[in-house]
Enzyme design. Structure first.
Site, PDB file in Angstrom:
ATOM      1  N   LYS A  76      -6.820  -2.357  -4.263  1.00 37.10           N
ATOM      2  CA  LYS A  76      -7.121  -0.924  -4.137  1.00 37.10           C
ATOM      3  C   LYS A  76      -8.321  -0.698  -3.208  1.00 37.10           C
ATOM      4  O   LYS A  76      -8.715  -1.568  -2.454  1.00 37.10           O
ATOM      5  CB  LYS A  76      -7.357  -0.317  -5.519  1.00 37.10           C
ATOM      6  CG  LYS A  76      -6.147  -0.432  -6.439  1.00 37.10           C
ATOM      7  CD  LYS A  76      -4.906   0.271  -5.892  1.00 37.10           C
ATOM      8  CE  LYS A  76      -4.977   1.771  -6.033  1.00 37.10           C
ATOM      9  NZ  LYS A  76      -3.708   2.445  -5.643  1.00 37.10           N
ATOM     10  N   HIS A  91      -3.177   2.757   1.978  1.00 36.05           N
ATOM     11  CA  HIS A  91      -2.649   4.129   1.950  1.00 36.05           C
ATOM     12  C   HIS A  91      -3.199   4.928   3.135  1.00 36.05           C
ATOM     13  O   HIS A  91      -3.726   6.023   2.973  1.00 36.05           O
ATOM     14  CB  HIS A  91      -3.020   4.819   0.634  1.00 36.05           C
ATOM     15  CG  HIS A  91      -2.614   4.057  -0.585  1.00 36.05           C
ATOM     16  ND1 HIS A  91      -1.296   3.787  -0.902  1.00 36.05           N
ATOM     17  CD2 HIS A  91      -3.352   3.489  -1.578  1.00 36.05           C
ATOM     18  CE1 HIS A  91      -1.246   3.094  -2.037  1.00 36.05           C
ATOM     19  NE2 HIS A  91      -2.472   2.886  -2.454  1.00 36.05           N
ATOM     20  N   GLN A 104      -2.432  10.114   4.654  1.00 35.78           N
ATOM     21  CA  GLN A 104      -2.992  10.349   3.340  1.00 35.78           C
ATOM     22  C   GLN A 104      -4.458  10.777   3.450  1.00 35.78           C
ATOM     23  O   GLN A 104      -5.140  10.465   4.432  1.00 35.78           O
ATOM     24  CB  GLN A 104      -2.888   9.091   2.478  1.00 35.78           C
ATOM     25  CG  GLN A 104      -1.466   8.657   2.147  1.00 35.78           C
ATOM     26  CD  GLN A 104      -0.975   7.545   3.050  1.00 35.78           C
ATOM     27  OE1 GLN A 104      -1.278   7.543   4.244  1.00 35.78           O
ATOM     28  NE2 GLN A 104      -0.221   6.614   2.492  1.00 35.78           N
ATOM     29  N   GLY A 110      15.732   2.788  -7.564  1.00 37.77           N
ATOM     30  CA  GLY A 110      14.716   1.886  -7.027  1.00 37.77           C
ATOM     31  C   GLY A 110      14.043   1.061  -8.108  1.00 37.77           C
ATOM     32  O   GLY A 110      14.344   1.174  -9.302  1.00 37.77           O
ATOM     33  N   ARG A 111      13.120   0.204  -7.693  1.00 40.10           N
ATOM     34  CA  ARG A 111      12.388  -0.635  -8.652  1.00 40.10           C
ATOM     35  C   ARG A 111      11.637   0.219  -9.670  1.00 40.10           C
ATOM     36  O   ARG A 111      11.663  -0.034 -10.872  1.00 40.10           O
ATOM     37  CB  ARG A 111      11.391  -1.527  -7.918  1.00 40.10           C
ATOM     38  CG  ARG A 111      11.981  -2.592  -6.998  1.00 40.10           C
ATOM     39  CD  ARG A 111      10.832  -3.432  -6.455  1.00 40.10           C
ATOM     40  NE  ARG A 111      11.244  -4.483  -5.569  1.00 40.10           N
ATOM     41  CZ  ARG A 111      11.031  -4.480  -4.246  1.00 40.10           C
ATOM     42  NH1 ARG A 111      10.418  -3.459  -3.683  1.00 40.10           N
ATOM     43  NH2 ARG A 111      11.428  -5.499  -3.501  1.00 40.10           N
ATOM     44  N   VAL A 160       4.922   9.225 -10.770  1.00 37.07           N
ATOM     45  CA  VAL A 160       4.544   7.842 -10.508  1.00 37.07           C
ATOM     46  C   VAL A 160       4.190   7.658  -9.036  1.00 37.07           C
ATOM     47  O   VAL A 160       3.311   6.873  -8.677  1.00 37.07           O
ATOM     48  CB  VAL A 160       5.689   6.890 -10.915  1.00 37.07           C
ATOM     49  CG1 VAL A 160       5.318   5.440 -10.630  1.00 37.07           C
ATOM     50  CG2 VAL A 160       6.031   7.066 -12.386  1.00 37.07           C
ATOM     51  N   ASP A 181       2.148  11.177  -4.341  1.00 37.90           N
ATOM     52  CA  ASP A 181       2.031  11.486  -2.915  1.00 37.90           C
ATOM     53  C   ASP A 181       1.262  12.780  -2.673  1.00 37.90           C
ATOM     54  O   ASP A 181       1.408  13.404  -1.618  1.00 37.90           O
ATOM     55  CB  ASP A 181       3.426  11.598  -2.287  1.00 37.90           C
ATOM     56  CG  ASP A 181       3.967  10.255  -1.841  1.00 37.90           C
ATOM     57  OD1 ASP A 181       3.151   9.375  -1.510  1.00 37.90           O
ATOM     58  OD2 ASP A 181       5.194  10.077  -1.849  1.00 37.90           O
ATOM     59  N   ILE A 217      -1.245   9.057 -12.302  1.00 34.62           N
ATOM     60  CA  ILE A 217      -2.252   7.992 -12.208  1.00 34.62           C
ATOM     61  C   ILE A 217      -1.826   7.029 -11.109  1.00 34.62           C
ATOM     62  O   ILE A 217      -0.703   6.530 -11.125  1.00 34.62           O
ATOM     63  CB  ILE A 217      -2.380   7.261 -13.557  1.00 34.62           C
ATOM     64  CG1 ILE A 217      -2.847   8.241 -14.643  1.00 34.62           C
ATOM     65  CG2 ILE A 217      -3.346   6.087 -13.452  1.00 34.62           C
ATOM     66  CD1 ILE A 217      -2.787   7.677 -16.051  1.00 34.62           C
ATOM     67  N   ASP A 218      -2.713   6.771 -10.152  1.00 33.63           N
ATOM     68  CA  ASP A 218      -2.299   6.010  -8.972  1.00 33.63           C
ATOM     69  C   ASP A 218      -2.458   4.504  -9.102  1.00 33.63           C
ATOM     70  O   ASP A 218      -2.264   3.773  -8.129  1.00 33.63           O
ATOM     71  CB  ASP A 218      -3.023   6.523  -7.723  1.00 33.63           C
ATOM     72  CG  ASP A 218      -4.519   6.309  -7.770  1.00 33.63           C
ATOM     73  OD1 ASP A 218      -5.015   5.725  -8.753  1.00 33.63           O
ATOM     74  OD2 ASP A 218      -5.206   6.739  -6.822  1.00 33.63           O
TER      75      ASP A 218
END
Length: 351
Positions: free
Chosen positions: A79, A97, A102, A191-192, A262, A265, A301-302
């Site tokens: 992070k 990011h 962003q 997706g995952r 999740v 963005d 929550i990122d």
């Protein structure tokens, strides 16, 4: 390898970040291939430093990459970086990011440009088909859906603490084996991340409605509002039609009571949930968006996979470490990352 690869895994400065890009087992595999690997001590990392020492790694104090790490090393993390040093001279592997506009991206890229370093953004570590080679998506989806269910049941407590899959499964199951009749929608279920969300919901006794990633056409927002829980797990490189708008939140027929984004963005043109302007965190995981006609809460929550730091780190590390061996060689994967970095620099007027 033509030259000895040198890696330095840094301590994560965010207090709630418990993950590691490399597990001790995979760190030992790299050392066995001749990689020089230094691991900083970290009080919150899920794996003890002693396990890296046993794997053959050198050690360093937390944050010492900024002052003691030779410039020849690649610095590996996950992070955000601390604000100092202002000029970044190393080549960093991390989730920056910073390539798609962003918030904060121009400032971060300027730090690399000013210091002569480089950002190899792990978001851009993809195969020839554009699919992430190493990803935390499954565990992000699982953790996010778990928090959404617990909030819907009135059982989510704060601050959040690191857990395990087994512990979360226990919280999801009894005493709500029938799922309380709750309904849930997962957008991006193919997706995952979406698969992980569906896993958690089924553990909770809820069979989710599954939407695959929508295109740029209209979204049936009335169908979104008809569910108790929404989990947004779609990842997209292009803008899409919003899944919810401010007007939708005031719909008198709204059943929806918990939204877990999740993807997070927020602040970009790819935000499919433009009904909030800031993420939540471990101390305050929930933000109330509306009190009427019924409460509507947001979880965004990122670093969700950090809730399941051991499982998430082992899975990510297993996918990443073989590619680290080719950092210094001709590799299409890393060459793409380098091209993305140069393009991002050009976009903010740096060279």
């Amino acid at each position: 390898m033509p030259e000895t690869l040198q890696l330095w895994m840094r301590h994560e400065t965010r207090p709630s970040e418990h993950r590691a890009a490399l597990s001790p087992r995979d760190a030992g595999r790299l050392v066995g291939h001749g990689v020089r690997l230094t691991v900083e001590d970290s009080p919150q990392r899920v794996f003890p430093l002693a396990e890296y020492v046993a794997a053959g790694c050198s050690t360093a104090p937390p944050g010492s990459w900024a002052t003691d790490c030779p410039v020849e090393y690649y610095v590996l993390g996950l992070k955000e970086l601390p604000p100092a040093p202002a000029r970044l001279r190393h080549r960093h592997l991390m989730f920056g990011h910073a390539y798609r506009g962003q918030p904060g991206a121009p400032a971060l890229l300027r730090r690399f440009a000013d210091g002569g370093g480089a950002l190899l953004d792990l978001e851009s570590l993809v195969d020839d088909d554009g699919r992430r080679i190493a990803a935390f998506g499954r565990w992000a989806g699982y953790a996010g859906a778990t928090l959404a269910v617990l909030r819907h049941r009135g059982a989510l407590t704060a601050p959040l603490t690191r857990s395990t899959r087994a512990e979360l499964d226990l919280r999801l199951r009894p005493p709500h084996r029938a799922g309380d009749g709750a309904s849930a929608l997962v957008i991006g279920a193919d997706g995952r991340c979406g698969a992980g969300a569906c896993e958690a919901l089924r553990t909770a006794g809820i069979e989710p409605t599954r939407w695959t990633g929508p295109g740029t056409g209209a979204v049936d927002r009335s169908a979104v509002l008809a569910h108790d829980i929404l989990v947004n797990a779609i990842g997209t490189a292009v803008p899409v039609a919003p899944f919810l708008t401010e007007d939708d939140l005031d719909d008198p027929g709204r059943r929806l009571s918990v939204v877990c984004d999740v993807t997070c963005d927020v602040g970009t043109d790819r935000n499919a949930l433009p009904v909030y302007d800031r993420v939540t965190d471990w101390n305050r995981p929930v933000r109330r968006l509306r009190a009427r006609p019924r409460p509507l809460d947001l979880i965004a929550i990122d670093n969700l996979p950090s809730l399941l730091a051991a499982e998430a780190s082992r899975a990510y590390s297993a996918a990443l470490w073989p590619h680290l061996l080719r950092l210094g060689e001709g590799s299409a994967v890393w060459d793409r990352c380098r091209r993305e970095y140069r393009s991002a620099l050009a976009a903010v007027g740096q060279r």
